[in-house]
Design a protein around this motif. Sequence first.
Motif: not given
Length: 452
Positions: A335-338, A342-345
């Motif tokens: 979840a941290i990697a996501l 992908f900061p826009t998400l």
Amino acid sequence: MTRGNPSSPSAAKPGPFRSLGGWLERPDDIQPCLCGDDSADVIVVGAGFAGLCTALELTALGAKVIVLEQEFAGFGASGRNAGYLGGGQGLEYELFLKRVGHEQARSIIRFYDEGVGYVERKLGELGIDCDYNPSGIIRAGVHPSQEKRLRESMELGVSLGSPATFLDHAQMRARGIPPAFLFGCHIPGGGTLNPGKYVLGLRRAAIRAGVRLYENTPLLGYSEGPVIECKTPQGSARAPHLVFATNAYTPQLGLLRDKVMPIKVSAIETRPLSPAQLASLGWPNREGIMTSHLTMESHRLTAHNTLVLTTKRISYVYGSKTPNEPDHVAYQQLAIALHQRFPTLRGLDIQHCWSGYISLAFDALPVVGETGKQQNIHYTAGCSGHGVATQSFIGHLLAERIGGIEHPLLAALRHKTPSLLPEPLQWCAMTLALGAAHQLDSFTNRRVHKAG
Ligand SMILES: Cc1cc2nc3c(=O)[nH]c(=O)nc-3n(C[C@H](O)[C@H](O)[C@H](O)COP(=O)(O)OP(=O)(O)OC[C@H]3O[C@@H](n4cnc5c(N)ncnc54)[C@H](O)[C@@H]3O)c2cc1C
């Protein structure tokens, strides 16, 4: 460039745990379990890519085949993986090159690469629609410190016969790859597919071809001899050949205990992205992306516009066990990697998480061979995290072998697999090694954050 704090509390919360892979449900037409006695030319244990492909290929050669599956076809790693159909680039060459030498390594890499073409052909021949996107795969760096290792690994792969091209920052941007991935190596063969649709397509094809698939039928034990007898809870099956296609579960069956260990690998899947969220990513060709961390992260879009992230944190369970249990620490890390890649998400929910087991040998190579006084017990395991292509293709090679022909690529896989350590040393060694890899990867991620 905006990058999230790796330990930020605003990272999405991992969603609920699924005891199956996120790609499939238990089929409505579960095949009856084995009640009573049956016999065939070959018994295959395990109905993942390896077991189903072996059964299909043997049937095509005219053999009568029984498949014993403890749950349902696709229950194991074949229904839980990330769906990257990849070949010989990105393997852990340093673990085996010196052991097997350059020539054999080239043939082994050919086995990996030919596996990709094999699956592509089978999808066509068997009419399996599994959302295959032949975009190739990108191995990417998220911090400049990863470039040297990525380039060296790619060049070694190329020298061993597996093609790839380096993409610098400008080329990555020109391809529309999300900006967290700074540079990469594009592997032209393969791409991504929906592994649930693929394995259930193989299952349908096997049933259609007349394979006698017994589901909810665990193998409990077997006797050796010219005819092997397999015991199951409510019956028995007999055949002159037995194939163990049980991969990470094999050590629990008393085979390959000192050769392969199960490694737990986890995945998260987001809710579908909105059109605006998709547009914010770019990523027009939707190449599957793996990072070049010591324990990679994999990031891919699905045909239903979700994002699936896998790996990042892997673990070994004491005694080579494979409990079907959640790994909340891994889900949190993913979840941290996501959030970080992908900061826009920001705010995108995770709909579920799951875990599965790959089997790993100390040299990271496939483990195939025969055992028993009659050498009529065949096995395949150890394709690590690269089994979509290889464990499918091995079905073809094993079927030929049982039919009396040794394919040169099967011969190439034969080598002395290093022995594992006895417990508790095995657990200690793996826990230390994986812990060190995770620490080094966290260090890289902190540097990414500081640079952001
Ligand atoms: C999270 C994750 C991500 C991955 N991502 C990728 C990827 O992107 N690309 C890639 O190439 N590889 C990937 N892999 C690896 C890949 O999924 C495996 O290498 C491959 O699926 C192995 O196939 P298999 O048929 O050998 O084993 P499995 O699919 O594990 O099948 C073994 C079967 O044996 C059955 N079985 C076990 N014991 C018994 C028994 N006693 N009696 C009867 N049946 C039994 C099990 O129920 C299971 O169905 C990933 C794996 C995981 C877990």
